[in-house]
Design a protein around this motif. Structure first.
Motif, mmCIF file in Angstrom:
data_model
loop_
_atom_site.group_PDB
_atom_site.id
_atom_site.type_symbol
_atom_site.label_atom_id
_atom_site.label_comp_id
_atom_site.label_asym_id
_atom_site.label_seq_id
_atom_site.Cartn_x
_atom_site.Cartn_y
_atom_site.Cartn_z
ATOM 1 N N LEU A 143 0.835 -1.196 0.000
ATOM 2 C CA LEU A 143 0.000 0.000 0.000
ATOM 3 C C LEU A 143 0.872 1.250 0.000
ATOM 4 C CD1 LEU A 143 -2.627 -1.195 2.633
ATOM 5 C CD2 LEU A 143 -2.729 -1.411 0.140
ATOM 6 N N PRO A 144 0.488 2.278 -0.756
ATOM 7 C CA PRO A 144 1.380 3.416 -0.957
ATOM 8 C C PRO A 144 1.660 4.251 0.282
ATOM 9 C CG PRO A 144 -0.783 3.823 -1.938
ATOM 10 C CD PRO A 144 -0.753 2.388 -1.549
ATOM 11 N N PHE A 145 0.800 4.170 1.298
ATOM 12 C CA PHE A 145 1.001 4.989 2.488
ATOM 13 C C PHE A 145 1.795 4.281 3.589
ATOM 14 C CE2 PHE A 145 -3.320 3.110 2.615
ATOM 15 C CZ PHE A 145 -3.210 2.307 3.737
ATOM 16 N N GLY A 161 3.693 -1.931 -5.051
ATOM 17 C CA GLY A 161 2.428 -2.149 -5.745
ATOM 18 C C GLY A 161 1.762 -3.436 -5.289
ATOM 19 N N VAL A 314 -7.934 2.559 0.768
ATOM 20 C CA VAL A 314 -7.071 3.095 -0.278
ATOM 21 C C VAL A 314 -7.760 4.240 -1.016
ATOM 22 C CG1 VAL A 314 -5.825 2.559 -2.407
ATOM 23 C CG2 VAL A 314 -5.843 0.910 -0.534
ATOM 24 N N SER A 315 -9.062 4.147 -1.200
ATOM 25 C CA SER A 315 -9.800 5.205 -1.895
ATOM 26 C C SER A 315 -10.223 6.325 -0.954
ATOM 27 C CB SER A 315 -11.035 4.627 -2.585
ATOM 28 O OG SER A 315 -11.972 4.163 -1.624
ATOM 29 N N ASP A 316 -9.942 6.149 0.346
ATOM 30 C CA ASP A 316 -10.357 7.115 1.375
ATOM 31 C C ASP A 316 -11.853 7.383 1.276
ATOM 32 O OD1 ASP A 316 -10.077 8.773 3.544
ATOM 33 O OD2 ASP A 316 -9.511 10.536 2.366
ATOM 34 N N LEU A 356 -10.341 4.139 -8.449
ATOM 35 C CA LEU A 356 -9.325 4.933 -7.762
ATOM 36 C C LEU A 356 -8.364 4.028 -6.995
ATOM 37 C CD1 LEU A 356 -8.337 7.780 -7.056
ATOM 38 C CD2 LEU A 356 -9.923 7.747 -5.105
ATOM 39 N N THR A 357 -8.892 2.981 -6.371
ATOM 40 C CA THR A 357 -8.053 2.026 -5.633
ATOM 41 C C THR A 357 -7.043 1.366 -6.552
ATOM 42 O OG1 THR A 357 -9.784 1.588 -4.004
ATOM 43 C CG2 THR A 357 -8.089 -0.093 -4.275
ATOM 44 N N GLU A 359 -5.841 2.472 -9.328
ATOM 45 C CA GLU A 359 -4.848 3.478 -9.735
ATOM 46 C C GLU A 359 -3.800 3.663 -8.645
ATOM 47 O OE1 GLU A 359 -4.699 8.296 -10.452
ATOM 48 O OE2 GLU A 359 -6.574 7.215 -10.877
ATOM 49 N N HIS A 360 -4.239 3.787 -7.393
ATOM 50 C CA HIS A 360 -3.311 3.992 -6.290
ATOM 51 C C HIS A 360 -2.412 2.777 -6.048
ATOM 52 C CE1 HIS A 360 -4.913 7.801 -5.531
ATOM 53 N NE2 HIS A 360 -5.804 7.535 -4.585
ATOM 54 N N LEU A 361 -2.896 1.596 -6.389
ATOM 55 C CA LEU A 361 -2.120 0.376 -6.148
ATOM 56 C C LEU A 361 -1.151 0.050 -7.286
ATOM 57 C CD1 LEU A 361 -4.729 -1.981 -4.449
ATOM 58 C CD2 LEU A 361 -3.014 -0.517 -3.394
#
Length: 382
Positions: A143-145, A161, A314-316, A356-357, A359-361
């Motif tokens: 996870l990016p965070f 990723g 992930v999508s907040d 969105l999830t 994309e962030h992953l």
């Protein structure tokens, strides 16, 4: 280069196999030993013992198997120390893997250790990162965070990723062929039921899921239920699902599972990484999970977040409904499923959060297994 890998459940087996494939591509001649499931074995690793022995979740669930697991921990650590690999790579399953790493570090203080999947210290038990840093040098985060949490504890960490973004997806033709093969009409709603990949999960959630299915089918009798599962729990799933309404279709083969996701209109799933597989296929979902009473009491007091679903995190957003612990009840689950089976804002919001999830992953970038392999080689100075 010789690497000892340990995975303890199906999701870890997928991660480990993708990492192994990436390592073979970047470092031809690399050798693997350790513990893994069918996917890691297919990449060339003979498992020290069946990985399924480690597929246990929850504090109270582990207690009855503690002595056996303790013996396996000691056996595994002794084998790592004997082999003296260039790196010990532990994949998720921290209750087992980090105990092995601690014994190995005591026997071989110089042993390089890499852990794949950062612990969810942002969710509960934040002190785990500092304890992990005592035996782990480098972390591969999904996870990016997550990297800042690991680095603050004293470990190096790379976001590599999530593998779900590079896993193959079935298309419309495969979905149509799946429906035809199982006698599912083109216009019939397909409801996936995913009660977990561990035997304890299936036993605990199976009756609840079945009762929820009964309520859904009473309202929408044209619905067909499909249960994708994995080999080591397939017989148990079939046994439990035999009492469900609507003659559920149980699928086990990888290609059929992919096709079932493509054919699905909605899903009821146990909490876990399956939510990301559903997101990759844009399948609106409801998450439900129940724990042993003791496990639930401990976890709810220690939780730092208000959702367990990765799509929400992930999508907040909080668009995926959850029914956890005492709320894991058919009378609450079924209405949420019926809402998602209709076109409306709930389905649209989930679809947006899923995109969105992904994309962030890391969707659209280098595949995560290869990124993870690069990170391992960099950590080893290779």
């Amino acid at each position: 280069m010789k690497l000892f890998l340990i995975a303890g459940e199906a999701s870890g087996d997928r991660l480990g196999a993708a990492l192994m494939a990436g390592l073979k591509e970047l470092a031809p001649g690399v050798e693997f030993t350790g513990i893994g499931g069918p996917l890691m074995q297919a990449e060339g690793m003979a498992s020290l013992f069946p990985m399924e022995e480690l597929s246990v979740m929850g504090i109270a669930e582990i207690v009855p198997k503690y002595r056996h697991l303790k013996r396996r921990i000691a056996q595994t650590a002794a084998e790592v120390a004997r082999q003296a690999p260039d790196a010990l790579i532990t994949v998720d399953s921290p209750d087992f893997c980090l105990r092995v790493a601690r014994l190995v570090r005591a026997a071989r203080p110089e042993q390089k250790t890499i852990h794949y999947v950062a612990p969810s210290v942002w969710a509960w038990r934040p002190g785990r990162a500092a304890k992990m840093a005592e035996v782990v040098d480098h972390v591969l985060a999904l996870l990016p965070f997550e990297p800042p949490y690991m680095e603050a504890a004293g470990m190096s960490c790379d976001f590599v990723g999530h593998p779900v973004v590079s896993e193959p997806l079935a298309g419309a033709e495969e979905a149509a062929a799946f429906r035809a093969a199982h006698g599912i009409a083109a216009e019939a709603p397909v409801l996936l039921a995913l009660p977990g990949s561990r035997r304890g999960e299936v036993r605990r959630l199976g009756p609840v899921f079945g009762a929820a299915m009964a309520r859904v089918l009473a309202a929408r009798p044209e619905t067909r239920v499909v249960i994708p599962t994995v080999g080591h729990v397939a017989a148990l799933v079939r046994e439990i699902a035999a009492g469900w309404p609507g003659a559920p279709v149980v699928v086990e083969a990888a290609d059929e599972k992919r096709a079932s996701f493509a054919a699905a209109d909605v899903a009821l799933a146990a909490s876990g990484t399956v939510s990301l597989e559903l997101a990759a296929n844009a399948v609106p979902m409801v998450i439900a999970y129940d724990f042993n009473w003791l496990t639930w009491q401990i976890m709810k007091r220690k939780a730092l977040i208000d959702t367990v679903t990765l799509v929400n995190l992930v999508s907040d957003s909080r668009v995926v409904p959850e029914f956890l612990g005492p709320d894991c009840r058919p009378d609450r689950i079924a209405p949420a499923l019926l809402t998602l089976m209709q076109p409306g804002p709930e389905r649209a919001a989930q679809r947006a959060a899923m995109a969105l999830t992904m994309e962030h992953l890391g969707k659209g970038g280098e595949r995560p297994g290869l990124r993870a392999a690069r990170s391992v080689l960099a950590a080893l100075g290779a």
